[in-house]
Design an enzyme around this catalytic site. Structure first.
Site, PDB file in Angstrom:
ATOM      1  N   ARG A   1     -37.059  -7.909  13.547  1.00 53.64           N
ATOM      2  CA  ARG A   1     -35.915  -8.180  12.670  1.00 53.64           C
ATOM      3  C   ARG A   1     -34.611  -8.044  13.455  1.00 53.64           C
ATOM      4  O   ARG A   1     -34.194  -6.939  13.787  1.00 53.64           O
ATOM      5  CB  ARG A   1     -35.911  -7.246  11.465  1.00 53.64           C
ATOM      6  CG  ARG A   1     -34.715  -7.500  10.541  1.00 53.64           C
ATOM      7  CD  ARG A   1     -34.869  -6.947   9.148  1.00 53.64           C
ATOM      8  NE  ARG A   1     -34.838  -5.504   9.075  1.00 53.64           N
ATOM      9  CZ  ARG A   1     -34.643  -4.818   7.940  1.00 53.64           C
ATOM     10  NH1 ARG A   1     -34.471  -5.457   6.793  1.00 53.64           N
ATOM     11  NH2 ARG A   1     -34.647  -3.498   7.943  1.00 53.64           N
TER      12      ARG A   1
ATOM     13  N   ASP B   1     -31.842   4.416   5.134  1.00 49.56           N
ATOM     14  CA  ASP B   1     -31.364   3.563   6.210  1.00 49.56           C
ATOM     15  C   ASP B   1     -29.998   3.032   5.825  1.00 49.56           C
ATOM     16  O   ASP B   1     -29.391   3.505   4.849  1.00 49.56           O
ATOM     17  CB  ASP B   1     -32.362   2.453   6.547  1.00 49.56           C
ATOM     18  CG  ASP B   1     -32.526   1.416   5.436  1.00 49.56           C
ATOM     19  OD1 ASP B   1     -31.783   1.483   4.429  1.00 49.56           O
ATOM     20  OD2 ASP B   1     -33.389   0.541   5.582  1.00 49.56           O
TER      21      ASP B   1
END
Length: 555
Positions: free
Chosen positions: A183, A471
């Site tokens: 990613r 996150d």
């Protein structure tokens, strides 16, 4: 500071000549540490230069589109399914490319950053797929960006070893490792340790997306194919089919550049922004030659809802973050539509990550995490998802059991259609939950955001806080809720108005509650939090000012 320029003349002398003749070039202005030259090769930088020369202007256009769309929503124009693309939605015949080699069974995917230890742990985890995350689970320090690429390079060649500062050795021992899906950073992020000079002589920070994608693809695509897999990517933060078309053109150019067949790349797009939810089919269509599926990026999606509707009045104010679950109206509508859309186009539908994680030192916390994750994955499998995310190896058996119960020996349930699902535009923005904001919820947001930002400033992008995996996306929810509660003049359940002064008091309280140590970044984290949660303006992403202010190094 003298930049090291690698395209078209990779020497430092060449950098001066490139600037004077306006030859497009990429210059490395970050410090060069051991082995960085294995990633920042002249050939790799030549490829990055081509990517920037061909696509950076379109990237800026798409970012401008985002700002315009956000302005329109903020001024009362709710998103709708597009009339100009109705022919795409109404055409029943087209399908996406689907799974590439190694992506046929995605029932459990583990996510995590790409440092050596986490890379080895992910490859030994037993998951079907590893989301190698250079985005929200990685703090984009120069060290993490380049050394993450080194970890991936070594792992793909079977050469990765790691010894911790305490002397513990780590190596890949699994006979069957997960398929790697990398990613890259989203379009909004830049890489200030690399500079692009265009044909006009203008110099700007490189695109984080193109740097992450380009370095990984250039160094590993051929090796991945030889390994029986392929260059696979998770694409984050998309907001439109035009952004999807930009990525698809990048994929096509990149395949041609290194001489591999068109369609070798496979991308899974995260539907994690409100505008993208209204263009799922169009995104699949634009990427159809390279697309494997869509993912329900739940935490960024909640953040996107708050960001777009932050100024639209009290009816768009969400309660405590812990109460915004996957079963509330707008989240339920979005995931139902995602599964239906994917399966009618031959695409995988991948579920999101539950934030609950086990604590090996606390059996009660672990049992609660197992129960909550099990319920979450049971719902996803039952709804038709083909796989899901977990953030901890101990959760893999829990998630796998729920998908095994539905899939059995089948690798997926892409053939399962959902004709019963009919989602309209109003349902996608139905945020009515009917629960209050509590003092505990406000405190939790301030505490989590400051503690996460502090860790992020120290180079950690995925952090266990209060038995939840946090996150960048979950930190964004925390600070954006605080901003909205203040600007919409909300009060807590006990009648306390949520004001800047009230939040300042909580910041002071949180700084007293945390355990301080030499070299911690809590004061810097509190400063960032004030800027992104208490300011008059709403920064689109907290990571933008935090990166520019604290993570950029000089050579």
């Amino acid at each position: 500071m003298t930049p090291a320029t690698a395209t078209p003349m990779p020497t430092r002398t060449g950098a001066t000549r490139a600037a004077s003749t306006h030859e497009p070039s990429i210059s490395v202005v970050g410090p060069l540490r051991p082995r960085y030259d294995e990633i920042l090769t002249p050939e790799a930088l030549a490829f990055l230069t081509e990517l920037h020369q061909r696509f950076s202007a379109r990237r800026h256009d798409r970012l401008a589109d985002r700002m315009r769309r956000r302005f329109e929503i903020g001024n009362g124009h709710d998103p709708q399914f597009r009339a100009d693309t109705a022919h795409i939605r109404n055409d029943p015949d087209w399908r996406v490319a689907g799974a590439g080699p190694g992506l046929e069974d995605r029932r459990v995917e583990i996510t995590g950053p790409t440092d050596p230890k986490m890379t080895i742990n992910a490859l030994n985890s037993g998951a079907k797929v590893w989301l190698a995350d250079q985005e929200d689970a990685t703090s984009p320090t120069w060290k993490n960006v380049i050394e993450g690429q080194l970890s991936l390079r070594d792992a793909i060649r079977g050469e990765l070893r790691f010894t911790s500062p305490e002397g513990k050795s780590y190596e890949v021992t699994a006979t069957e490792t997960p398929t790697i899906v990398m990613r890259p950073r989203g379009w909004h992020l830049v890489e200030q340790h690399m500079q692009f000079t265009d044909r006009t002589g203008r110099t700007m920070a490189a695109s984080g997306s193109l740097v992450d994608f380009g370095l990984y693809f250039f160094h590993n695509a051929t090796q991945l194919i030889e390994n029986g897999r392929g260059p696979y990517f998770y694409i984050a933060k998309l907001e439109s089919s035009e952004e999807a078309k930009l990525w698809d053109d990048i994929f096509t150019f990149s395949e041609r550049y290194i001489g591999i067949p068109h369609g070798t790349i496979r991308a899974t797009v995260l539907i994690e922004t409100l505008p993208a939810a209204f263009e799922m089919e169009e995104i699949l269509f634009e990427m159809r030659d390279h697309c494997a599926g869509l993912n329900a990026g739940r935490w960024d999606y909640i953040f996107s809802m708050i960001k777009n509707y932050r100024g639209r009045g009290a009816r768009f104010v969400l309660p405590d973050r812990s109460q915004v679950t996957m079963t509330v109206p707008f989240m339920r509508a979005y995931t139902e539509l995602l599964v239906k859309t994917c399966h009618q186009r031959g695409a995988f539908a991948i579920g999101g990550m539950s934030a609950f994680i086990p604590n090996r030192r606390d059996p009660e916390v672990t049992e609660q995490a197992f129960q909550k994750v099990s319920a979450d994955k049971k719902r996803e499998a039952g709804d038709g998802f083909d796989g899901t995310w977990v953030a901890h190896p101990d959760l893999i058996p829990v998630a796998r059991a729920e998908f095994d119960a539905v899939l059995g020996d089948r690798p997926n349930q892409v053939d399962r259609q959902r004709p019963d699902v009919h989602v309209n535009a109003a349902e996608l923005i139905d945020v009515h939950i009917g629960l209050p904001v509590t003092a505990e919820g406000v405190h939790a947001n301030v505490s989590v955001a400051i503690r996460y930002i502090e860790a992020w400033l120290r180079g950690l992008g995925a952090v266990a806080i209060d038995n939840l995996m946090e996150d960048a996306a979950t930190a964004e929810i925390s600070r954006s809720q605080v901003w909205q509660w203040i600007h919409q003049d909300r009060s807590t359940e006990d009648g306390t108005r949520i004001t800047r002064e009230y939040i300042e008091g909580l910041i002071t309280q949180v700084l007293e509650e945390v355990t301080r140590s030499e070299g911690d970044r809590f004061d810097d984290a509190a400063e960032i939090f004030r800027d992104v949660a208490l300011g008059a303006e709403f920064p689109a992403f907290l990571t933008l000012p935090a990166y520019s202010r604290y993570l950029v190094e000089s050579a």
